[in-house]
Design a protein around this motif. Sequence first.
Motif, mmCIF file in Angstrom:
data_model
loop_
_atom_site.group_PDB
_atom_site.id
_atom_site.type_symbol
_atom_site.label_atom_id
_atom_site.label_comp_id
_atom_site.label_asym_id
_atom_site.label_seq_id
_atom_site.Cartn_x
_atom_site.Cartn_y
_atom_site.Cartn_z
ATOM 1 N N LEU A 14 8.010 4.894 -7.824
ATOM 2 C CA LEU A 14 6.963 5.709 -7.188
ATOM 3 C C LEU A 14 7.543 6.451 -5.991
ATOM 4 O O LEU A 14 8.149 5.849 -5.101
ATOM 5 C CB LEU A 14 5.797 4.822 -6.749
ATOM 6 C CG LEU A 14 4.529 5.558 -6.341
ATOM 7 C CD1 LEU A 14 3.864 6.206 -7.547
ATOM 8 C CD2 LEU A 14 3.557 4.602 -5.671
ATOM 9 N N GLN A 15 7.383 7.740 -5.980
ATOM 10 C CA GLN A 15 7.905 8.584 -4.915
ATOM 11 C C GLN A 15 7.041 8.472 -3.657
ATOM 12 O O GLN A 15 5.847 8.185 -3.738
ATOM 13 C CB GLN A 15 7.954 10.045 -5.380
ATOM 14 C CG GLN A 15 8.840 10.268 -6.584
ATOM 15 C CD GLN A 15 10.292 9.982 -6.279
ATOM 16 O OE1 GLN A 15 10.822 10.432 -5.280
ATOM 17 N NE2 GLN A 15 10.939 9.222 -7.147
ATOM 18 N N HIS A 16 7.653 8.761 -2.514
ATOM 19 C CA HIS A 16 6.925 8.732 -1.244
ATOM 20 C C HIS A 16 5.717 9.661 -1.283
ATOM 21 O O HIS A 16 4.638 9.308 -0.796
ATOM 22 C CB HIS A 16 7.848 9.115 -0.085
ATOM 23 C CG HIS A 16 7.126 9.230 1.224
ATOM 24 N ND1 HIS A 16 6.714 8.117 1.933
ATOM 25 C CD2 HIS A 16 6.703 10.311 1.922
ATOM 26 C CE1 HIS A 16 6.065 8.522 3.026
ATOM 27 N NE2 HIS A 16 6.059 9.847 3.041
ATOM 28 N N ALA A 17 5.871 10.826 -1.867
ATOM 29 C CA ALA A 17 4.762 11.792 -1.942
ATOM 30 C C ALA A 17 3.600 11.230 -2.752
ATOM 31 O O ALA A 17 2.428 11.493 -2.435
ATOM 32 C CB ALA A 17 5.245 13.107 -2.545
ATOM 33 N N ASP A 18 3.913 10.449 -3.781
ATOM 34 C CA ASP A 18 2.845 9.840 -4.587
ATOM 35 C C ASP A 18 2.104 8.753 -3.793
ATOM 36 O O ASP A 18 0.889 8.635 -3.877
ATOM 37 C CB ASP A 18 3.421 9.256 -5.873
ATOM 38 C CG ASP A 18 4.014 10.328 -6.775
ATOM 39 O OD1 ASP A 18 3.448 11.435 -6.848
ATOM 40 O OD2 ASP A 18 5.051 10.051 -7.402
ATOM 41 N N LYS A 19 2.848 7.980 -2.999
ATOM 42 C CA LYS A 19 2.212 6.986 -2.122
ATOM 43 C C LYS A 19 1.308 7.695 -1.122
ATOM 44 O O LYS A 19 0.170 7.277 -0.895
ATOM 45 C CB LYS A 19 3.250 6.180 -1.342
ATOM 46 C CG LYS A 19 4.001 5.163 -2.118
ATOM 47 C CD LYS A 19 4.951 4.421 -1.180
ATOM 48 C CE LYS A 19 5.994 3.663 -1.920
ATOM 49 N NZ LYS A 19 6.915 2.961 -1.023
ATOM 50 N N GLN A 20 1.819 8.756 -0.526
ATOM 51 C CA GLN A 20 1.041 9.491 0.466
ATOM 52 C C GLN A 20 -0.232 10.053 -0.160
ATOM 53 O O GLN A 20 -1.293 10.039 0.465
ATOM 54 C CB GLN A 20 1.860 10.611 1.093
ATOM 55 C CG GLN A 20 1.161 11.294 2.256
ATOM 56 C CD GLN A 20 0.824 10.335 3.392
ATOM 57 O OE1 GLN A 20 1.685 9.603 3.865
ATOM 58 N NE2 GLN A 20 -0.423 10.326 3.825
ATOM 59 N N ALA A 21 -0.140 10.537 -1.388
ATOM 60 C CA ALA A 21 -1.324 11.066 -2.075
ATOM 61 C C ALA A 21 -2.369 9.968 -2.286
ATOM 62 O O ALA A 21 -3.577 10.221 -2.153
ATOM 63 C CB ALA A 21 -0.922 11.695 -3.405
ATOM 64 N N ILE A 22 -1.922 8.762 -2.566
ATOM 65 C CA ILE A 22 -2.855 7.638 -2.707
ATOM 66 C C ILE A 22 -3.515 7.340 -1.368
ATOM 67 O O ILE A 22 -4.734 7.177 -1.285
ATOM 68 C CB ILE A 22 -2.128 6.397 -3.272
ATOM 69 C CG1 ILE A 22 -1.768 6.624 -4.743
ATOM 70 C CG2 ILE A 22 -2.990 5.138 -3.104
ATOM 71 C CD1 ILE A 22 -0.849 5.569 -5.331
#
Length: 102
Positions: A14-22
């Motif tokens: 999981l990419q950092h951007a995907d975590k941030q989107a969550i």
Amino acid sequence: MILHCVFVRFKAALQHADKQAIYDAIAALKNVIPGILDLKYGPNVSPEGLNGGFLDGFVVTFENPEVRDAYLVHPEHLVVGERIVASADGGLSGLMVFDLAV
């Protein structure tokens, strides 16, 4: 008040951007569910090494248990929750939820 603490073992890919989107999606719930007082999120920064593999987490502060209960069944929370489970290593076993009355 209720502190709703959620700790996550995200999938390694999981990419950092995907975590941030969550996290952004969780924060957006504050705009649709009255009684959410605060939200904090981020990686574990404890030097103790006692996190059990849970490297990320968030805490939602609710005005009272009734607000927390409304949040749990709210349709937008359910969508975000499914996204979190899908992103967690092992699905539900990649989550730990702990609520505190303060």
